[in-house]
Scaffold this active site. Structure first.
Site, short mmCIF file in Angstrom:
data_model
loop_
_atom_site.label_atom_id
_atom_site.label_comp_id
_atom_site.label_asym_id
_atom_site.label_seq_id
_atom_site.Cartn_x
_atom_site.Cartn_y
_atom_site.Cartn_z
N CYS A 33 0.84 -1.19 0.00
CA CYS A 33 0.00 0.00 0.00
C CYS A 33 0.88 1.25 0.00
O CYS A 33 0.66 2.18 -0.78
CB CYS A 33 -0.93 -0.01 1.21
SG CYS A 33 -2.18 1.30 1.19
N CYS A 34 1.89 1.27 0.86
CA CYS A 34 2.83 2.39 0.88
C CYS A 34 3.57 2.51 -0.45
O CYS A 34 3.89 3.61 -0.90
CB CYS A 34 3.85 2.21 2.00
SG CYS A 34 3.23 2.47 3.67
N CYS A 67 -1.15 8.10 7.33
CA CYS A 67 -2.46 7.82 6.78
C CYS A 67 -3.43 7.47 7.90
O CYS A 67 -3.05 6.81 8.88
CB CYS A 67 -2.38 6.68 5.77
SG CYS A 67 -1.49 7.09 4.26
N CYS A 103 -3.78 3.77 9.25
CA CYS A 103 -2.58 3.16 9.83
C CYS A 103 -1.97 4.00 10.94
O CYS A 103 -0.81 3.80 11.32
CB CYS A 103 -1.55 2.91 8.73
SG CYS A 103 -2.12 1.78 7.44
N CYS A 135 7.83 3.84 5.93
CA CYS A 135 7.00 3.60 4.75
C CYS A 135 7.83 3.18 3.54
O CYS A 135 7.27 2.87 2.50
CB CYS A 135 6.18 4.84 4.40
SG CYS A 135 7.18 6.29 4.04
#
Length: 244
Positions: A121-122, A203, A206, A229
């Site tokens: 996702c990162c 985010c 998270c 990240c």
């Protein structure tokens, strides 16, 4: 490499030796003008402590390119704060980076990838857009500090970022009190979530509140073996973390 400069692994030690006894402002002033550093951008999350470095950069040269990554999963408070600070600092070259629509469809069509594979996702929401944007720069300024986590404990002002690019960490030696004092002395507005128990802000899915006595980054990816990240790249593209 954007320009004909020596490899980053050679430039970083030489620059650290040159600026060893300088403070944050002097490092910024000289780095933004030093031919051995090259074309430089600042990368900012507009997070809990970002305003201190944004103010320093604006005082040195408000025309410095500032890259802000909108992962499209940020807190609404962060987006509002980003607009307010950019206007207040009169940043003239703010560049907002977002993940490509094709990447979202391919990697995270339902917006739940952060639950199963936060590294990936990162990768496509943050690291991929940033690497693309940094392609025309020789160096980038970060707000990282030695006290923030174990792996940052030996940060220098300059460090290699791959073979060609440098990272510049002008606040590397600042303490938490240095940051707070600077913000108070310059009457800088704080991110609204700090007062709600978020000393480190990423985010929304998270990032969680931090209890008194916990490390300030303990609310980032809580419960996972992850505290940064950054990810590995293969052929310049984000690589999914192996699972299972």
């Amino acid at each position: 490499m954007p320009r004909d400069l020596a490899p980053a692994a050679e430039r970083a030690p030489a620059l650290n030796a040159r600026y060893r006894h300088h403070g944050a402002t002097a490092v910024l002033e000289r780095a933004l003008r030093d031919a051995e550093v090259g074309r430089t951008a600042m990368v900012s999350s507009f997070g809990a402590e970002s305003v201190a470095l944004l103010h320093l950069v604006a005082m040195v040269d408000r025309h410095t390119p500032v890259l802000f990554i909108d992962t499209e999963m940020l807190f609404a408070e962060t987006l509002t704060y980003q607009q307010e600070i950019a206007e207040r600092m009169r940043l003239s070259d703010l560049r907002i980076l977002r993940p490509a629509e094709a990447d979202k469809r391919g990697w995270d069509p339902d917006g739940t990838l952060h639950l199963t594979d936060p590294d990936s996702c990162c990768a496509f929401r943050k690291t991929g857009p940033l690497q693309e944007a940094l392609g025309s720069f020789d160096a980038w300024i970060t707000g990282r500090k030695r006290y923030q986590s174990g792996r940052r404990a030996t940060l220098d002002f300059f460090e290699p970022d791959g073979a060609a690019r440098l990272k510049i960490n002008p606040l590397a030696h600042w303490t938490p009190q240095d940051v707070q004092d600077y913000m108070v002395e310059n009457r800088l507005p704080r991110h609204p979530l700090v007062a709600q128990g978020y000393p480190s802000i990423g985010c929304a899915p998270c990032t969680s509140r931090v209890a008194e006595g916990e490390d300030q980054r303990s609310g980032r990816w809580r419960g996972r073996a992850k505290d940064e990240c950054g990810i590995h790249f293969e052929g310049g593209k984000p690589s999914r973390a192996k699972t299972g």
